[in-house]
Design an enzyme around this catalytic site. Structure first.
Site, PDB file in Angstrom:
ATOM      1  N   PRO A  16       0.837  -1.212   0.000  1.00  0.00           N
ATOM      2  CA  PRO A  16       0.000   0.000   0.000  1.00  0.00           C
ATOM      3  C   PRO A  16       0.866   1.254   0.000  1.00  0.00           C
ATOM      4  O   PRO A  16       2.009   1.230   0.445  1.00  0.00           O
ATOM      5  CB  PRO A  16      -0.762  -0.113   1.322  1.00  0.00           C
ATOM      6  N   SER A 264       7.081   5.161   9.538  1.00  0.00           N
ATOM      7  CA  SER A 264       7.170   3.979   8.684  1.00  0.00           C
ATOM      8  C   SER A 264       5.795   3.344   8.483  1.00  0.00           C
ATOM      9  O   SER A 264       4.828   3.697   9.152  1.00  0.00           O
ATOM     10  CB  SER A 264       8.122   2.955   9.296  1.00  0.00           C
ATOM     11  N   LYS A 265       5.760   2.393   7.564  1.00  0.00           N
ATOM     12  CA  LYS A 265       4.498   1.713   7.258  1.00  0.00           C
ATOM     13  C   LYS A 265       3.967   0.991   8.488  1.00  0.00           C
ATOM     14  O   LYS A 265       2.774   0.789   8.636  1.00  0.00           O
ATOM     15  CB  LYS A 265       4.707   0.705   6.121  1.00  0.00           C
ATOM     16  N   ARG A 266       4.874   0.554   9.359  1.00  0.00           N
ATOM     17  CA  ARG A 266       4.434  -0.208  10.534  1.00  0.00           C
ATOM     18  C   ARG A 266       3.962   0.684  11.682  1.00  0.00           C
ATOM     19  O   ARG A 266       3.336   0.222  12.610  1.00  0.00           O
ATOM     20  CB  ARG A 266       5.561  -1.130  11.016  1.00  0.00           C
ATOM     21  N   ASP A 267       4.267   1.981  11.590  1.00  0.00           N
ATOM     22  CA  ASP A 267       3.922   2.868  12.696  1.00  0.00           C
ATOM     23  C   ASP A 267       2.425   2.978  12.941  1.00  0.00           C
ATOM     24  O   ASP A 267       2.000   3.226  14.062  1.00  0.00           O
ATOM     25  CB  ASP A 267       4.500   4.270  12.461  1.00  0.00           C
TER      26      ASP A 267
END
Ligand code: GLU
Length: 507
Positions: A16, A264-267
């Site tokens: 995404p 980041s994407k994981r945040d």
């Protein structure tokens, strides 16, 4: 290069699109529209190992939701197409060959095991292995700079695996401009000889990116700061090909809310707010990531927030519609330092847009929620309700909690309030009130107010004794706008029925 402004957004479809990517797309879009130029979408899918099938559609859906559609791209005005690098595969080899023929690039046959061994050797001596001018021709590395032409050809003909490396010039000061960062100088001796063409027959990002920007006549490259270290190489590549360079602008990083480290994407999962424009379902793990759209944000509020992550107009104005952004956005006012992402500020933008949108526009969206709950109502009525309760709402979703009693009787009464407001004598009082209400012919808000207040006064009791239980009966809690407005809008029979219900339930 034509004088027309042509910019591109060149994401790799590896998952995404993070909000940083959307911001890059937005700045490209704004810059293009400001200059009557073209906004191109190019899908950089040369790295097949990281390819994710639903990512391209996700990117396109995201741009469309944000209302920053591309002018040219896959399936749209394909004048410079195809726009997927995987479909341009056959085109890159000739450019690698051209550089080899001109002595600007070379074949390298070193296996990954050999390169690993070199790396380890260097590490053992406390050094870093860099494949470049200081070792490429010393004989330990296997490439066409040291092998004879025949030997090189033989290896290729025998199907030996090779890559094409750029022959970075030695002792050169690479000087270039960046619109955001000004003049940058890099010593070519610290650069490695980057791989341009891989053993799998695919170009690397660097070659494909530069070739495509040239062929697609891109005038300005606007992209994230993480690509700044590649800029010296890209400049050298343009020079090696003898092509005119586009202008470059590298956008600042988007930082975590604490102000340190890249968002980041994981945040999103960790910090409890979406980092993606739309909800995303990972096809492999079926893991769902939240999106701003599904969380109820308006795309114009989202875009406004993003525009200010790295840019500001230099005035106090913060609310900017897309057309105003197109007018006032200025690449030279983009900050160099990282932009701290703030979920609170994002919500603030949403609230501002919620309050400034017309009631009818909000009502159209709210009506969909009502239909979903099986409630069919006239848009005019929904619009009126929105006007009465909107000021406390941040999201369209909030409107239900704020106004459900306009559409259906309360299914429960707030226990704390009931205990406090519903006394022993209240049921009798409400029974009397029902008779009063029945007798009111003109049920306008003003008249109902006059009649009821007159009655309360005549009884010589405090207003609260009647008004609080009345509100509790109609709304289910002590909330909502002017009570007589509520009475007017739900109507006499409904008021009576809700009072009866409350008497029955609360006793
Ligand atoms: N494919 C690169 C990315 O994923 C594009 C970088 C650039 O715009 O040059 O961000």
């Amino acid at each position: 290069m034509s004088s027309e402004v042509r910019v591109r957004f060149a994401p790799s479809p590896t998952g995404p699109l993070h909000i940083g990517g959307v911001r890059t797309a937005l700045y490209n879009y704004l810059f293009a529209k400001q200059h009557n130029g073209r906004f191109v979408l190019r899908i950089e899918d040369t790295d097949q190992t990281r390819y994710v099938a639903n990512a391209e559609q996700y990117i396109i859906d995201s741009l469309n939701w944000c209302r920053i559609p591309f002018d040219e791209g896959p399936g749209k005005n394909e004048k410079f197409g195809p726009y997927r690098q995987s479909e341009r595969k056959s085109l890159y080899k000739q450019y690698a060959d051209e550089l080899i023929a001109n002595g600007k690039a070379y074949y390298a046959f070193d296996t990954s095991e050999e390169l690993d061994a070199h790396r380890k050797d260097h590490e053992a001596k406390g050094k870093t292995f860099i494949y470049n001018w200081h070792n490429r021709e010393k004989g330990r590395l296997v490439n066409s700079l040291v092998l004879s032409e025949e030997e090189t050809q033989k290896r290729i003909d025998n199907g030996e695996k090779y890559v094409v490396r750029f022959k970075t010039p030695q002792d050169k000061k690479v000087i270039f401009q960046d619109i955001v960062r000004g003049t940058i100088e890099v010593d070519s001796n610290i650069l490695d000889d980057k791989i341009l063409f891989k053993s799998d027959g695919m170009p690397t990002y660097h070659l494909a990116n530069v070739v495509d920007d040239h062929l697609m006549q891109i005038s300005h490259v606007i992209r994230g700061e993480e690509w700044l270290p590649s800029l010296a190489l890209h400049n050298l590549l343009y020079e090696a090909f003898g092509w005119e360079k586009p202008e470059f602008a590298h956008l600042p990083l988007i930082l975590k809310p604490v102000g340190k480290g890249k968002l980041s994407k994981r945040d999103g999962d960790k910090l409890g707010f979406p980092v993606f424009p739309l909800e995303y379902v990972n096809e492999e793990s079926q893991e769902v990531s939240r999106g701003y759209r599904e969380d109820g944000y308006f795309s114009d509020a989202f875009i406004n927030m993003l525009a200010f992550l790295g840019w500001n107009p230099g005035t106090e104005q913060e609310i900017y519609k897309l057309d105003e952004l197109i007018k006032d956005f200025d690449l030279s006012r983009v900050n160099k330092s990282g932009a701290k992402f703030s979920p609170d500020k994002t919500k603030w933008f949403q609230q501002q847009y919620m309050q400034s949108k017309s009631d009818v526009v909000i009502a159209q969206q709210f009506q969909e929620i009502l239909v979903g709950k099986g409630i069919e109502t006239e848009i005019n009525f929904v619009t009126t309700v929105v006007g009465l309760v909107k000021e406390r709402a941040v999201f369209v979703e909030d409107l239900w909690d704020l106004s459900s009693y306009f559409f259906e009787a309360p299914s429960a009464y707030d226990p704390k309030t009931s205990k406090k407001q519903w006394k022993e004598t209240t049921a009798d009082l409400m029974q009397e009130l029902i008779e009063q209400v029945e007798a009111i012919a003109d049920f306008s808000s003003e008249n109902v107010e006059t009649q009821i207040k007159t009655w309360i006064t005549s009884k010589e009791i405090g207003f609260g004794k009647v008004m609080q239980p009345l509100r509790l009966s109609l709304v289910g809690a002590l909330k909502g706008p002017h009570l007589f407005d509520i009475m007017h809008y739900i109507g006499k029979p409904e008021v009576i029925s809700r009072l009866k219900n409350a008497i029955q339930t609360l006793g």
